[in-house]
Motif scaffolding. Structure first.
Motif, PDB file in Angstrom:
ATOM      1  N   GLY A   1       0.815  -1.209   0.000  1.00  0.00           N
ATOM      2  CA  GLY A   1       0.000   0.000   0.000  1.00  0.00           C
ATOM      3  C   GLY A   1       0.848   1.258   0.000  1.00  0.00           C
ATOM      4  O   GLY A   1       0.541   2.234  -0.700  1.00  0.00           O
TER       5      GLY A   1
ATOM      6  N   GLN B   1       2.264   1.617  -3.442  1.00  0.00           N
ATOM      7  CA  GLN B   1       1.226   1.987  -4.404  1.00  0.00           C
ATOM      8  C   GLN B   1       0.931   3.480  -4.371  1.00  0.00           C
ATOM      9  O   GLN B   1       0.714   4.102  -5.430  1.00  0.00           O
ATOM     10  CB  GLN B   1      -0.052   1.202  -4.104  1.00  0.00           C
ATOM     11  N   TYR B   2       0.915   4.068  -3.181  1.00  0.00           N
ATOM     12  CA  TYR B   2       0.495   5.465  -3.062  1.00  0.00           C
ATOM     13  C   TYR B   2       1.648   6.457  -2.884  1.00  0.00           C
ATOM     14  O   TYR B   2       1.407   7.646  -2.639  1.00  0.00           O
ATOM     15  CB  TYR B   2      -0.514   5.609  -1.913  1.00  0.00           C
TER      16      TYR B   2
ATOM     17  N   ALA C   1       1.379   9.256  -5.444  1.00  0.00           N
ATOM     18  CA  ALA C   1       0.240  10.120  -5.132  1.00  0.00           C
ATOM     19  C   ALA C   1       0.583  11.056  -3.968  1.00  0.00           C
ATOM     20  O   ALA C   1       0.188  12.236  -3.969  1.00  0.00           O
ATOM     21  CB  ALA C   1      -0.989   9.279  -4.787  1.00  0.00           C
ATOM     22  N   GLU C   2       1.306  10.541  -2.989  1.00  0.00           N
ATOM     23  CA  GLU C   2       1.740  11.383  -1.875  1.00  0.00           C
ATOM     24  C   GLU C   2       2.653  12.501  -2.369  1.00  0.00           C
ATOM     25  O   GLU C   2       2.507  13.671  -1.966  1.00  0.00           O
ATOM     26  CB  GLU C   2       2.460  10.536  -0.825  1.00  0.00           C
TER      27      GLU C   2
ATOM     28  N   ILE D   1      -9.693  14.283  -1.455  1.00  0.00           N
ATOM     29  CA  ILE D   1      -9.197  12.930  -1.166  1.00  0.00           C
ATOM     30  C   ILE D   1     -10.090  12.243  -0.140  1.00  0.00           C
ATOM     31  O   ILE D   1     -10.428  11.055  -0.280  1.00  0.00           O
ATOM     32  CB  ILE D   1      -7.740  12.993  -0.681  1.00  0.00           C
TER      33      ILE D   1
ATOM     34  N   TYR E   1      -3.297   8.731   2.949  1.00  0.00           N
ATOM     35  CA  TYR E   1      -3.063   7.603   2.054  1.00  0.00           C
ATOM     36  C   TYR E   1      -2.860   6.286   2.802  1.00  0.00           C
ATOM     37  O   TYR E   1      -3.113   5.214   2.238  1.00  0.00           O
ATOM     38  CB  TYR E   1      -1.905   7.917   1.106  1.00  0.00           C
TER      39      TYR E   1
ATOM     40  N   LYS F   1      -6.421   5.217   3.151  1.00  0.00           N
ATOM     41  CA  LYS F   1      -6.922   4.804   1.832  1.00  0.00           C
ATOM     42  C   LYS F   1      -6.406   3.417   1.472  1.00  0.00           C
ATOM     43  O   LYS F   1      -7.169   2.545   1.028  1.00  0.00           O
ATOM     44  CB  LYS F   1      -6.484   5.832   0.787  1.00  0.00           C
ATOM     45  N   ALA F   2      -5.107   3.196   1.676  1.00  0.00           N
ATOM     46  CA  ALA F   2      -4.516   1.891   1.354  1.00  0.00           C
ATOM     47  C   ALA F   2      -5.061   0.801   2.266  1.00  0.00           C
ATOM     48  O   ALA F   2      -5.351  -0.320   1.809  1.00  0.00           O
ATOM     49  CB  ALA F   2      -2.995   1.969   1.477  1.00  0.00           C
TER      50      ALA F   2
ATOM     51  N   LYS G   1       7.728   6.636   2.676  1.00  0.00           N
ATOM     52  CA  LYS G   1       7.171   5.327   2.338  1.00  0.00           C
ATOM     53  C   LYS G   1       7.114   4.422   3.575  1.00  0.00           C
ATOM     54  O   LYS G   1       6.102   3.727   3.815  1.00  0.00           O
ATOM     55  CB  LYS G   1       8.026   4.681   1.247  1.00  0.00           C
TER      56      LYS G   1
ATOM     57  N   THR H   1       4.347   5.516   6.020  1.00  0.00           N
ATOM     58  CA  THR H   1       3.030   5.161   5.498  1.00  0.00           C
ATOM     59  C   THR H   1       2.740   3.685   5.763  1.00  0.00           C
ATOM     60  O   THR H   1       1.653   3.320   6.233  1.00  0.00           O
ATOM     61  CB  THR H   1       2.946   5.460   3.989  1.00  0.00           C
TER      62      THR H   1
END
Length: 389
Positions: free
Chosen positions: A13, A16-17, A20-21, A51, A128, A131-132, A376, A379
């Motif tokens: 996750g 993946q984001y 976007a971050e 978001i 995020y 979201k993930a 990363k 997150t």
């Protein structure tokens, strides 16, 4: 879900984001949103709200006159019980025009931008990660409440009222200020020191500095004595420090100064009980004067209460530590002197952990940046934290 599966999903996750971050940080870093910039605040809160709405959150904007919007947004899964608060702030310390002069850019492992560490990266991670976690089926059966404050940089006088109304009773509060990485270990903050802000005003008597010097009563001279007296209260052993700035007063130097004004802070108050002695010190400045016939008036307010080390906050740390062990990520429970909104949340009786954002560097300067690998990793850490709650 097995622990190994949670760890893999958290890392996936975060991967993946990540882009976007970065895109979110690039957009935020191009907006002048110093405290009180209502137009800039509206632009930032619009980005964040978009978001949140994509995730299905109920978004409520609470307008504060002269400041802009606080965001309070909620996600409520079916059958939820209990709530957790995710917190960061949208305001910066930079004035109009600064972002154009110091644009977002990446150099090696660091991303630069005004407010990127303090604390737009925290907003990005909190958004995020949720979201993930949602997409991976890792969200806990709890209400998740996002509270993004717009006046943290000036002591959260408005935001503290929002916390008192919206956060009270939460099971945990996770605060996304930046963190330190020391010897490969991420610090998770569970105690911070408190701060008092104050003013000193001196009224004297103007007179011609040559023809009627002895008839004057210099407010600036009296202020000088008060500044020295204030610094005498410094407690080096406990790390409690008084600092005066700025100072102003008087008219042209041919006139004995009839007035003077100074602002000060008292930083490093280790407990909320220690505020009492600091307040006594401050009030004592009014008791006597060195320059006859001068009048001294002081004012003060709490900028941030102390976030005291406690069993309560240790519980929040353990929630993060459990996830960190899952990811084989070294973390440590630490204390920091610098005050944040974590103090207000902790003061409401909520187990609170802070510094859950990326590693920051040179905050409040035009060289402000974050360490990208930590964006990363942090997150992933919060995705796993959510999964383990």
């Amino acid at each position: 879900m097995q622990h190994t599966d949670i760890a893999a999903a958290a890392r996936a996750g975060a991967e993946q984001y990540f882009d976007a971050e970065l895109e979110f940080l690039k957009k935020c870093s191009a907006i002048d949103c110093g405290t009180g910039n209502v137009v800039g605040n509206a632009k930032v809160t619009a980005l964040i709200s978009e978001i949140l709405q994509e995730m299905g959150a109920e978004v409520n904007l609470i307008f504060a006159e002269g400041l802009g919007n606080h965001i309070v947004a909620t996600l409520r899964p079916e059958g939820w019980k209990g709530s957790i608060v995710l917190n960061a702030h949208t305001d910066t310390v930079f004035g109009e025009g600064f972002t154009a002069q110091h644009p977002f850019h990446i150099e090696g492992d660091y991303a630069y931008g005004l407010g990127i560490g303090d604390c737009k990266a925290g907003i990005a991670i909190s958004l995020y990660a949720v979201k993930a976690a949602m997409e991976a089926g890792l969200l806990p059966k709890k209400e998740i409440k996002f509270i993004y404050n717009c006046d943290e940089e000036i002591g959260t006088q408005s935001g503290s009222q929002v916390y008192a109304q919206e956060a009270k009773g939460a099971e945990y509060a996770f605060v996304f200020e930046g963190c330190d990485l020391r010897d490969g270990v991420y610090g998770v903050v569970t105690s911070r020191r408190g701060v008092i802000l104050g003013t000193i005003d001196v009224t004297g008597k103007e007179a011609h500095a040559g023809a009627a010097y002895l008839e004057g009563r210099s407010a600036i001279l009296e202020m000088a004595h008060k500044i020295i007296e204030l610094y005498s209260f410094n407690d080096m052993q406990q790390g409690i420090y008084y600092n005066v700035a700025p100072v102003e007063g008087g008219r042209p130097n041919g006139i004995v100064a009839g007035s003077a004004h100074a602002e000060f802070c008292c930083a490093g108050l280790p407990t909320n009980a220690s505020f009492s002695q600091a307040e006594q010190n401050i009030c004592s400045l009014e008791e006597k004067t060195t320059v006859p016939d001068c009048r001294v008036t002081v004012g003060y307010r709490t900028l941030f209460p102390a976030m005291e080390k406690s069993a309560q906050n240790h519980l929040a740390y353990l929630a993060v530590e459990n996830a960190a062990h899952l990811l084989e990520m070294p973390v440590a429970e630490v204390a920091e002197a610098v005050a944040t909104d974590a103090a207000y949340l902790s003061s409401l009786g909520i187990p609170t952990a802070d510094a859950l954002s990326a590693v920051w560097k040179d905050i409040h300067t035009t060289e402000e940046c974050i360490y990208l690998p930590s964006l990363k990793e942090k997150t992933a850490l919060f995705i796993a934290t959510l999964a383990m709650l």
